[in-house]
Design a protein around this motif. Sequence first.
Motif, PDB file in Angstrom:
ATOM      1  N   VAL A  22       0.855  -1.185   0.000  1.00  0.00           N
ATOM      2  CA  VAL A  22       0.000   0.000   0.000  1.00  0.00           C
ATOM      3  C   VAL A  22       0.891   1.235   0.000  1.00  0.00           C
ATOM      4  CG1 VAL A  22      -1.777   1.269   1.287  1.00  0.00           C
ATOM      5  CG2 VAL A  22      -1.780  -1.222   1.296  1.00  0.00           C
ATOM      6  N   CYS A  23       0.548   2.207  -0.819  1.00  0.00           N
ATOM      7  CA  CYS A  23       1.260   3.482  -0.865  1.00  0.00           C
ATOM      8  C   CYS A  23       0.619   4.437   0.140  1.00  0.00           C
ATOM      9  CB  CYS A  23       1.186   4.064  -2.276  1.00  0.00           C
ATOM     10  SG  CYS A  23       2.120   5.592  -2.478  1.00  0.00           S
ATOM     11  N   VAL A  24       1.432   4.984   1.051  1.00  0.00           N
ATOM     12  CA  VAL A  24       0.906   5.922   2.047  1.00  0.00           C
ATOM     13  C   VAL A  24       1.686   7.230   1.991  1.00  0.00           C
ATOM     14  CG1 VAL A  24       0.062   4.113   3.596  1.00  0.00           C
ATOM     15  CG2 VAL A  24       2.344   5.017   3.942  1.00  0.00           C
ATOM     16  N   GLY A  25       0.965   8.308   2.226  1.00  0.00           N
ATOM     17  CA  GLY A  25       1.576   9.631   2.265  1.00  0.00           C
ATOM     18  C   GLY A  25       1.919  10.023   3.687  1.00  0.00           C
ATOM     19  N   PRO A  26       2.352  11.263   3.863  1.00  0.00           N
ATOM     20  CA  PRO A  26       2.693  11.754   5.195  1.00  0.00           C
ATOM     21  C   PRO A  26       1.481  11.721   6.131  1.00  0.00           C
ATOM     22  CG  PRO A  26       3.455  13.269   3.507  1.00  0.00           C
ATOM     23  CD  PRO A  26       2.580  12.269   2.835  1.00  0.00           C
ATOM     24  N   GLY A  27       1.727  11.456   7.377  1.00  0.00           N
ATOM     25  CA  GLY A  27       0.662  11.436   8.375  1.00  0.00           C
ATOM     26  C   GLY A  27       0.096  10.048   8.566  1.00  0.00           C
ATOM     27  N   SER A  28      -1.003   9.995   9.288  1.00  0.00           N
ATOM     28  CA  SER A  28      -1.619   8.734   9.671  1.00  0.00           C
ATOM     29  C   SER A  28      -2.599   8.241   8.609  1.00  0.00           C
ATOM     30  CB  SER A  28      -2.332   8.921  11.011  1.00  0.00           C
ATOM     31  OG  SER A  28      -2.747   7.692  11.516  1.00  0.00           O
ATOM     32  N   THR A  29      -2.474   6.968   8.243  1.00  0.00           N
ATOM     33  CA  THR A  29      -3.356   6.342   7.262  1.00  0.00           C
ATOM     34  C   THR A  29      -4.100   5.194   7.920  1.00  0.00           C
ATOM     35  OG1 THR A  29      -1.842   6.871   5.457  1.00  0.00           O
ATOM     36  CG2 THR A  29      -3.457   5.128   5.043  1.00  0.00           C
ATOM     37  N   HIS A  30      -5.419   5.192   7.796  1.00  0.00           N
ATOM     38  CA  HIS A  30      -6.237   4.107   8.338  1.00  0.00           C
ATOM     39  C   HIS A  30      -6.084   2.895   7.428  1.00  0.00           C
ATOM     40  CE1 HIS A  30     -10.178   1.971   8.828  1.00  0.00           C
ATOM     41  NE2 HIS A  30      -9.717   1.995  10.063  1.00  0.00           N
ATOM     42  N   LEU A  31      -5.733   1.747   8.005  1.00  0.00           N
ATOM     43  CA  LEU A  31      -5.521   0.537   7.215  1.00  0.00           C
ATOM     44  C   LEU A  31      -6.706  -0.411   7.247  1.00  0.00           C
ATOM     45  CD1 LEU A  31      -1.841  -0.251   8.290  1.00  0.00           C
ATOM     46  CD2 LEU A  31      -2.629   1.068   6.308  1.00  0.00           C
ATOM     47  N   GLY A  32      -7.517  -0.326   8.284  1.00  0.00           N
ATOM     48  CA  GLY A  32      -8.661  -1.222   8.420  1.00  0.00           C
ATOM     49  C   GLY A  32      -8.697  -1.832   9.802  1.00  0.00           C
ATOM     50  N   PRO A  33      -9.540  -2.839   9.987  1.00  0.00           N
ATOM     51  CA  PRO A  33      -9.653  -3.484  11.298  1.00  0.00           C
ATOM     52  C   PRO A  33      -8.348  -4.186  11.675  1.00  0.00           C
ATOM     53  CG  PRO A  33     -11.434  -4.177   9.829  1.00  0.00           C
ATOM     54  CD  PRO A  33     -10.472  -3.393   9.014  1.00  0.00           C
ATOM     55  N   ALA A  34      -7.928  -4.032  12.922  1.00  0.00           N
ATOM     56  CA  ALA A  34      -6.684  -4.649  13.386  1.00  0.00           C
ATOM     57  C   ALA A  34      -6.773  -6.174  13.394  1.00  0.00           C
ATOM     58  CB  ALA A  34      -6.337  -4.129  14.781  1.00  0.00           C
ATOM     59  N   LEU A  35      -7.973  -6.721  13.414  1.00  0.00           N
ATOM     60  CA  LEU A  35      -8.117  -8.178  13.334  1.00  0.00           C
ATOM     61  C   LEU A  35      -7.734  -8.696  11.949  1.00  0.00           C
ATOM     62  CD1 LEU A  35     -11.492  -8.658  15.234  1.00  0.00           C
ATOM     63  CD2 LEU A  35      -9.201  -9.269  16.021  1.00  0.00           C
ATOM     64  N   ILE A  36      -7.825  -7.853  10.936  1.00  0.00           N
ATOM     65  CA  ILE A  36      -7.456  -8.225   9.571  1.00  0.00           C
ATOM     66  C   ILE A  36      -6.028  -7.772   9.259  1.00  0.00           C
ATOM     67  CG2 ILE A  36      -8.003  -7.934   7.112  1.00  0.00           C
ATOM     68  CD1 ILE A  36     -10.082  -9.561   8.660  1.00  0.00           C
ATOM     69  N   VAL A  37      -5.717  -6.489   9.520  1.00  0.00           N
ATOM     70  CA  VAL A  37      -4.372  -5.954   9.259  1.00  0.00           C
ATOM     71  C   VAL A  37      -3.591  -6.042  10.567  1.00  0.00           C
ATOM     72  CG1 VAL A  37      -3.031  -4.000   8.406  1.00  0.00           C
ATOM     73  CG2 VAL A  37      -5.362  -4.359   7.572  1.00  0.00           C
ATOM     74  N   ARG A  38      -2.867  -7.151  10.734  1.00  0.00           N
ATOM     75  CA  ARG A  38      -2.215  -7.360  12.032  1.00  0.00           C
ATOM     76  C   ARG A  38      -0.855  -6.693  12.146  1.00  0.00           C
ATOM     77  NH1 ARG A  38      -1.466 -13.761  11.994  1.00  0.00           N
ATOM     78  NH2 ARG A  38      -0.712 -13.859   9.875  1.00  0.00           N
ATOM     79  N   TYR A  39      -0.270  -6.252  11.005  1.00  0.00           N
ATOM     80  CA  TYR A  39       0.996  -5.520  11.057  1.00  0.00           C
ATOM     81  C   TYR A  39       1.242  -4.872   9.704  1.00  0.00           C
ATOM     82  CZ  TYR A  39       5.702  -4.184  12.335  1.00  0.00           C
ATOM     83  OH  TYR A  39       6.805  -3.445  12.633  1.00  0.00           O
TER      84      TYR A  39
END
Length: 103
Positions: free
Chosen positions: A78-95
């Motif tokens: 995933v390409c992310v820019g500066p700052g905080s990016t929401h990735l999804g539920p932590a149960l799915i995106v574990r790291y």
Amino acid sequence: MRQTMVHRCTRAATGAAVLATAALISSAVSGEATASPRVAHPCGYSIDGIEAYYNHCTSDGSHILIREDRVGELDKNVCVGPGSTHLGPALIVRYARYIGKLC
């Protein structure tokens, strides 16, 4: 006449109680509105409640490629820019981690 006077006093006391309660609620709400802002997510992967985030801490405006470790799905870049990016539920995106590439 006496009952009317008692009734008026009771109504006045009830009205005063309502106004006092409204004033307390108003001050509580305004106190919440002026509370200090939430602490920012730390750099990198983090969990806030049940949601996963990636905070790209940079001052140069760069976009980076991260790799999400996903449960029950293929991992993905995933390409992310500066700052905080929401990735999804932590149960799915574990790291998630920076993989050393710009995007």
